[in-house]
Design an enzyme around this catalytic site. Structure first.
Site, PDB file in Angstrom:
ATOM      1  N   ASP A   1      -8.516   7.966  -4.182  1.00  0.00           N
ATOM      2  CA  ASP A   1      -8.588   6.572  -4.617  1.00  0.00           C
ATOM      3  C   ASP A   1     -10.018   6.275  -5.050  1.00  0.00           C
ATOM      4  OD1 ASP A   1      -8.091   3.839  -5.006  1.00  0.00           O
ATOM      5  OD2 ASP A   1      -8.379   3.369  -2.888  1.00  0.00           O
TER       6      ASP A   1
ATOM      7  N   GLU B   1       0.802  -1.225   0.000  1.00  0.00           N
ATOM      8  CA  GLU B   1       0.000   0.000   0.000  1.00  0.00           C
ATOM      9  C   GLU B   1       0.836   1.277   0.000  1.00  0.00           C
ATOM     10  OE1 GLU B   1      -3.069   0.235  -0.618  1.00  0.00           O
ATOM     11  OE2 GLU B   1      -3.912  -1.716  -0.144  1.00  0.00           O
TER      12      GLU B   1
END
Length: 138
Positions: free
Chosen positions: A39, A28
């Site tokens: 996102d 991540e």
């Protein structure tokens, strides 16, 4: 004998989850406090790119008295211990959704982290899982 075996299995799952947390963190953010990023129309923050709804689902760890949920989420996401607690709590909350899939603890943790409470059953999370395996976790 049964109790001893259960203790050994519980240790193995915890250990696998600890290794898995490290792989998810690396995937991540390279395991760095990267702040928040857009996102797919919402913000994902910190070491594990945690969304606000995920933070609420994981039980809002580290939230201080008088602190807004949004401020706590942003802060917790950029504190490795707090963010790791959130991911582990999310896994513990939703792992039962994956009973009978034949998946191991790390696969369930990774795919649910990526795809939500039933991520372990979504084909869209297979690419993410393959990325985690590529980092040495299984």
């Amino acid at each position: 004998m049964f109790v001893k075996l259960c203790g050994i299995l519980a240790f193995a799952v915890t250990y696998a989850s600890s290794d898995c947390l490290q792989c998810i963190c690396k995937k991540e953010s390279e395991c760095k406090p990267v702040g928040c990023n857009d996102d797919v129309g919402s913000l994902s923050c910190g070491y594990y790119q945690i969304k606000l709804s995920y933070y609420k689902d994981c039980g809002q760890p580290g939230k201080r008295a008088g602190e807004s949920v949004e401020a706590a989420w942003r802060r917790c996401s950029d504190e490795l211990d707090c963010a790791s607690t959130c991911v582990q709590s999310y896994y513990n909350r939703y792992k039962k959704q994956c009973a009978g899939t034949g998946q191991g603890a790390c696969e369930i943790m990774a795919r649910n982290h990526n795809g939500g409470p039933r991520g372990c059953k979504k084909s869209a999370t297979l690419g993410y899982w393959n990325g985690i395996k590529g980092l040495g976790c299984s």
